[in-house]
Enzyme design. Structure first.
Site, PDB file in Angstrom:
ATOM      1  N   GLY A  68      -2.699  18.622   0.666  1.00  0.00           N
ATOM      2  CA  GLY A  68      -2.940  17.301   1.227  1.00  0.00           C
ATOM      3  C   GLY A  68      -2.125  16.242   0.528  1.00  0.00           C
ATOM      4  O   GLY A  68      -1.302  16.534  -0.356  1.00  0.00           O
ATOM      5  N   HIS A  69      -2.349  15.019   0.931  1.00  0.00           N
ATOM      6  CA  HIS A  69      -1.675  13.881   0.323  1.00  0.00           C
ATOM      7  C   HIS A  69      -2.678  12.744   0.239  1.00  0.00           C
ATOM      8  O   HIS A  69      -3.397  12.475   1.199  1.00  0.00           O
ATOM      9  CB  HIS A  69      -0.472  13.450   1.169  1.00  0.00           C
ATOM     10  CG  HIS A  69       0.163  12.190   0.670  1.00  0.00           C
ATOM     11  ND1 HIS A  69       1.162  12.190  -0.277  1.00  0.00           N
ATOM     12  CD2 HIS A  69      -0.091  10.901   0.961  1.00  0.00           C
ATOM     13  CE1 HIS A  69       1.496  10.930  -0.547  1.00  0.00           C
ATOM     14  NE2 HIS A  69       0.754  10.126   0.200  1.00  0.00           N
ATOM     15  N   LYS A 129       0.905   6.568  -4.339  1.00  0.00           N
ATOM     16  CA  LYS A 129       0.097   7.783  -4.513  1.00  0.00           C
ATOM     17  C   LYS A 129      -0.999   7.535  -5.530  1.00  0.00           C
ATOM     18  O   LYS A 129      -0.832   6.762  -6.468  1.00  0.00           O
ATOM     19  CB  LYS A 129       0.995   8.918  -5.013  1.00  0.00           C
ATOM     20  CG  LYS A 129       1.649   9.683  -3.894  1.00  0.00           C
ATOM     21  CD  LYS A 129       2.387  10.877  -4.429  1.00  0.00           C
ATOM     22  CE  LYS A 129       1.526  12.111  -4.366  1.00  0.00           C
ATOM     23  NZ  LYS A 129       2.291  13.349  -4.390  1.00  0.00           N
ATOM     24  N   ASP A 143     -12.611  18.814  24.003  1.00  0.00           N
ATOM     25  CA  ASP A 143     -13.627  18.135  23.187  1.00  0.00           C
ATOM     26  C   ASP A 143     -13.541  16.639  23.466  1.00  0.00           C
ATOM     27  O   ASP A 143     -12.461  16.095  23.680  1.00  0.00           O
ATOM     28  CB  ASP A 143     -13.451  18.440  21.694  1.00  0.00           C
ATOM     29  CG  ASP A 143     -12.129  17.987  21.126  1.00  0.00           C
ATOM     30  OD1 ASP A 143     -11.117  18.052  21.875  1.00  0.00           O
ATOM     31  OD2 ASP A 143     -12.081  17.564  19.964  1.00  0.00           O
ATOM     32  N   ASP A 189      -5.651  14.877  13.287  1.00  0.00           N
ATOM     33  CA  ASP A 189      -6.496  13.706  13.563  1.00  0.00           C
ATOM     34  C   ASP A 189      -6.628  12.898  12.286  1.00  0.00           C
ATOM     35  O   ASP A 189      -6.635  13.465  11.197  1.00  0.00           O
ATOM     36  CB  ASP A 189      -7.901  14.151  13.994  1.00  0.00           C
ATOM     37  CG  ASP A 189      -8.028  14.238  15.495  1.00  0.00           C
ATOM     38  OD1 ASP A 189      -7.804  13.203  16.140  1.00  0.00           O
ATOM     39  OD2 ASP A 189      -8.323  15.338  16.004  1.00  0.00           O
ATOM     40  N   CYS A 235       0.835  -1.201   0.000  1.00  0.00           N
ATOM     41  CA  CYS A 235       0.000   0.000   0.000  1.00  0.00           C
ATOM     42  C   CYS A 235       0.868   1.248   0.000  1.00  0.00           C
ATOM     43  O   CYS A 235       2.071   1.189  -0.019  1.00  0.00           O
ATOM     44  CB  CYS A 235      -0.886  -0.007   1.230  1.00  0.00           C
ATOM     45  SG  CYS A 235      -1.812  -1.530   1.336  1.00  0.00           S
ATOM     46  N   ASP A 294     -10.596  20.078  18.151  1.00  0.00           N
ATOM     47  CA  ASP A 294      -9.501  20.475  19.041  1.00  0.00           C
ATOM     48  C   ASP A 294      -9.242  21.981  18.968  1.00  0.00           C
ATOM     49  O   ASP A 294      -8.928  22.625  19.960  1.00  0.00           O
ATOM     50  CB  ASP A 294      -8.210  19.755  18.625  1.00  0.00           C
ATOM     51  CG  ASP A 294      -8.239  18.289  19.028  1.00  0.00           C
ATOM     52  OD1 ASP A 294      -8.869  17.973  20.049  1.00  0.00           O
ATOM     53  OD2 ASP A 294      -7.629  17.469  18.311  1.00  0.00           O
ATOM     54  N   ASP A 317       1.545  24.291  -4.904  1.00  0.00           N
ATOM     55  CA  ASP A 317       3.015  24.229  -4.953  1.00  0.00           C
ATOM     56  C   ASP A 317       3.455  23.046  -4.105  1.00  0.00           C
ATOM     57  O   ASP A 317       2.639  22.229  -3.700  1.00  0.00           O
ATOM     58  CB  ASP A 317       3.591  25.562  -4.439  1.00  0.00           C
ATOM     59  CG  ASP A 317       4.846  25.935  -5.204  1.00  0.00           C
ATOM     60  OD1 ASP A 317       5.771  25.097  -5.222  1.00  0.00           O
ATOM     61  OD2 ASP A 317       4.901  27.038  -5.790  1.00  0.00           O
TER      62      ASP A 317
END
Ligand code: FAD
Length: 760
Positions: free
Chosen positions: A544-545, A424, A634, A471, A421, A494, A453
């Site tokens: 993000g990824h 990308k 929380d 999280d 796994c 949070d 970028d």
């Protein structure tokens, strides 16, 4: 939940949770087609079974006995349950347009949405009559009518318009029930007067003379005034007028006449009949589009004109399931020929029924018992499921028909299982999915998704300090859009608990590999849900990824801003003896979703839990701060007790929790009592050593819930006692309807254990 065992190759989308689709779901649950994903879109979680509705109205059955829990059924079938309303189709793109979420793509579509009353052609009917259809929402309308009749002083006149089986059965069931209601209230049941109006020369025109006579006798014996050849052409407040000039006075008017198709179908381009129902061939495919099927009341079989009755919708379930399966497998479809004669068991409301089949008719209390037995057996099929382990292996080769390109993508998706796994997701898929999103613009985001970028650049405005949190968790529901919302809300929790404002977020996503189109849609659905929540918090998604992995998972690293003098920071420490503890949202998500995974939770419990998980803590945090909260956190994975101990320890105080005051999600006490607990519960239970009266409390039914891990839980805060009442009022006005004072802060005592449970 989809896993790498078998990538999704085809999507069958079922619009509506009618009588045919429940049959389809059950059949696919028993015999899944590897590689085929079922999605059911329905605006209700509890879908009524029409055969038992008259019995429900008469008071013989409870609500749950006459409703099928679609969420549980879908879970059994391995199908995605999407609680939403279809508003249209984009047939060129192969998508269902929904009221509350991005369009959902389909390869094969089936529509089983029931019918809607055609009242607009009779002036006043829409305003003054209570329609029996659509079947969803009928319960609410019936409960309101029941309430009005109970309150109505003196004689009440009720007129039912429609002399078919539905109208006759409904009249008798309502009369039986309402007379009983008045008796219970100590009133005279003879205050009720019933009228039944039909435009035909007789009631039950599609049944034989013997059945018609039987009902005419029952109606006469029960004092129902029958008006034949009385087509209603005008309704006004308290009155009905017929084409023949007759006027009937009525306090309540119930409309049970011919029904037609929902207006949105007109925009689909599908061929409709004169009543607006979808024309289908013998294979239940629409005459217009072979990818689209229809069944039940909404389908109009061009070769077999059928009555609009639940019995036909039920019967169409098996052939529909078979043809949907054949369609995705590229096999020839099988024609369905409805029976010419069918058995109708029509009840008289008082546990007595008349059977009608062709020229035959017979009656008795035993016919009602027989009907009751048939109906209960039918309902058991949708509430008692065979063990999930007995189903065929998910890894069986798929029989779905694919083109060359799709086959290559499917092979590479399956190969990923062995190849490991973390790879990308392809750039094209990603950019197409992300390109459709519109994250909120902020001036302090200098480089974000609008000009991608290597990394995002955000400015920390003068006088502000940055708050960081992260999280990440696996999908616990099959609906990616709602999961995206919950994941974003959980991550933002949070930031709000610290008293900060959210500024920017980066996402970390894991998706199971599959056909590019399916992966792209999964990403789009999930991120659309997340973006809605982030945008609502004015938090810019800046990057993000996305990687491939066994299971769908989503997390966020979120940055927030707070005044750098730290004056407005809300920390876990800071509680003062004498203050009270306020919890803004109910607890119980851990046990409820453990039960959901085991088919032990009711769908409506899950609906309510998801609604609570999607409710933002932003306004709650502002409200708590405005009311002088000295500490706040929380509720998440450690559960109520774990998070409270995290607060008492740095505050140097003890605390008392009043178990009776805890706000609890509907169903959580039942699932806990059934011994169903989250897999995180045992780790949380270790903290029982923080309880001073643990031995005494252990048998309390709510005791396990203080350890229940929460996802996107509420805020727990310590508030000066004198502000608590105002604060609660304000929280409830903000939509935290179950916010409650759940305990108080005590001075630190001699005992090692900081928490006392109040048991009554
Ligand atoms: C009070 C009453 C008593 C009845 N008694 C009998 C009886 O004894 N015997 C009998 O045979 N028939 C009876 N009928 C008629 C029967 O209910 C219908 O013929 C039958 O329900 C039709 O079934 P269906 O599968 O076509 O759709 P429905 O049962 O109407 O189900 C449609 C489902 O689709 C959902 N839906 C609708 N539109 C959308 C949308 N746009 N997006 C998402 N979801 C949508 C609805 O919420 C609903 O869950 C009765 C009807 C009523 C109201």
């Amino acid at each position: 939940m989809q896993s790498l065992d078998q990538p999704v190759l085809r999507d069958i989308v079922l619009v509506g949770g009618g009588h045919s689709h429940v049959g389809v779901l059950r059949r696919f649950g028993m015999h899944p087609v590897p590689g085929v994903r079922l999605t059911v879109i329905c605006r209700d979680t509890d879908t009524p079974y029409s055969g038992m509705l008259p019995g429900y109205i008469a008071g013989h059955y409870s609500y749950d006995e006459v409703h099928i829990d679609l969420a549980r059924l879908a879970q059994f079938a391995g199908a995605r349950f999407v609680r939403d309303e279809a508003l249209g189709l984009d047939r060129d793109a192969g998508k269902v347009l929904c009221r509350n979420r991005p369009p959902l793509p389909y390869d094969t579509l089936s529509i089983n949405i029931g019918s809607t009353p055609q009242m607009s052609d009779v002036p006043g009917a829409t305003e003054y009559a209570v329609p029996v259809k659509p079947i969803n929402g009928f319960n609410e309308r019936w409960q309101r009518l029941l309430g009005r009749v109970r309150k109505h002083a003196g004689a009440t006149r009720i007129a039912v318009v429609g002399g078919g089986a539905g109208g006759v059965e409904l009249t008798l069931a309502m009369q039986y029930r309402l007379r009983n209601e008045l008796r219970v209230l100590g009133r005279n049941p003879d205050e009720l007067r019933f009228h039944l109006l039909t435009g035909s020369a007789t009631i039950l025109p599609t049944h034989n003379a013997c059945v018609r006579r039987a009902f005419e006798r029952v109606l006469a014996a029960r004092g129902v005034e029958l008006h034949c050849n009385a087509e209603v052409n005008r309704v006004s407040a308290g009155h009905l007028q017929t084409a023949g000039g007759e006027t009937v006075d009525a306090d309540e008017i119930v409309w049970v006449t011919r029904a037609g198709g929902a207006p949105w179908l007109r925009g689909t381009g599908l061929a409709l009949d004169a009543d607006g129902c979808i024309q289908v061939t013998d294979t239940l495919q629409t005459v217009t589009d072979p990818k689209v099927f229809a069944a039940g009341d909404i389908a109009s079989m061009v070769n077999y004109p059928l009555e609009k009755a639940g019995v036909f919708a039920v019967r169409q379930g098996p052939p529909l399931a078979e043809n949907l399966r054949r369609a995705v497998e590229g096999r020839a479809l099988k024609p369905y020929h409805p029976q010419r004669r069918w058995l109708a068991l029509i009840s008289t409301g008082d546990r007595y029924a008349v059977a009608s089949r062709g020229a035959l008719g017979f009656q008795g209390a035993w016919v009602w018992r027989w009907k009751d037995w048939i109906d209960r057996r039918f309902m058991r099929k949708f509430s008692q499921f065979p063990s999930m382990e007995t189903g065929p292996a998910k890894t069986a080769p798929s029989s779905v028909q694919l083109n060359q390109e799709e086959a290559a993508q499917a092979i590479s998706a399956i190969a990923m299982r062995c190849g490991g796994c973390g790879a990308k997701v392809g750039a094209t898929v990603l950019s197409r999915a992300l390109g459709a999103l519109a994250p909120v613009d902020r001036d302090d985001v200098l480089i974000g998704l609008h000009a991608p970028d290597d990394a995002a650049v955000v400015r920390v405005p003068p006088g502000k300090a940055m708050v960081h949190t992260v999280d990440f968790f696996r999908a616990f529901i099959d609906d990616p859009y709602t999961f995206g919302k919950v994941a974003a809300n959980h991550a933002l929790g949070d930031i709000f608990a610290m008293g900060a404002e959210a500024q920017s977020a980066t996402a970390i996503v894991t998706v199971p590999p599959g056909l590019e189109a399916k992966v792209e849609d999964l990403l789009l659905q999930m991120m659309s849900g997340a973006i809605e929540v982030l945008n609502d918090a004015h938090c810019a998604l800046v990057g993000g990824h996305t990687g491939e992995g066994r299971e769908l998972a989503l997390g966020f690293a979120v940055n927030g801003l707070i005044d750098d003098d730290m004056a407005s920071v809300l920390r876990k420490g800071g509680m003062r003896p004498g203050e009270v503890l306020i919890l803004t949202k109910p607890i119980g998500t851990g046990t409820l979703f453990a039960a959901h995974a085991r088919l032990e939770a009711r769908g409506r419990w899950i609906d309510a839990a998801l609604a609570s998980m999607c409710q933002s803590n932003r306004l709650g945090a502002q409200c708590l701060r405005a009311h002088g909260a000295s500490a706040c956190t929380d509720l998440t994975g450690f559960g109520l007790l774990g998070h409270l101990v995290e607060m008492t320890r740095p505050s140097g105080v003890d605390a008392e929790i009043d178990l009776a005051a805890l706000p609890i999600l509907e169903g959580a006490e039942e699932t806990v009592a059934a011994g169903i607990l989250s897999s995180l519960q045992p780790a949380n239970v270790r903290l029982r050593r923080a309880l001073r009266n643990q031995q005494e409390a252990v048998g309390h039914p709510r005791y396990p819930l203080i350890f229940d891990p929460q996802t996107a839980g509420g805020l727990l805060a310590s508030i000066p006692q004198e502000k608590a009442e105002d604060c609660l009022r304000a929280l409830r006005a903000l939509g935290y309807r179950q916010a409650a004072v759940i305990g108080r802060v005590l001075p630190q005592g001699e005992a090692l254990e900081p928490i006392v449970l109040r048991l009554r």
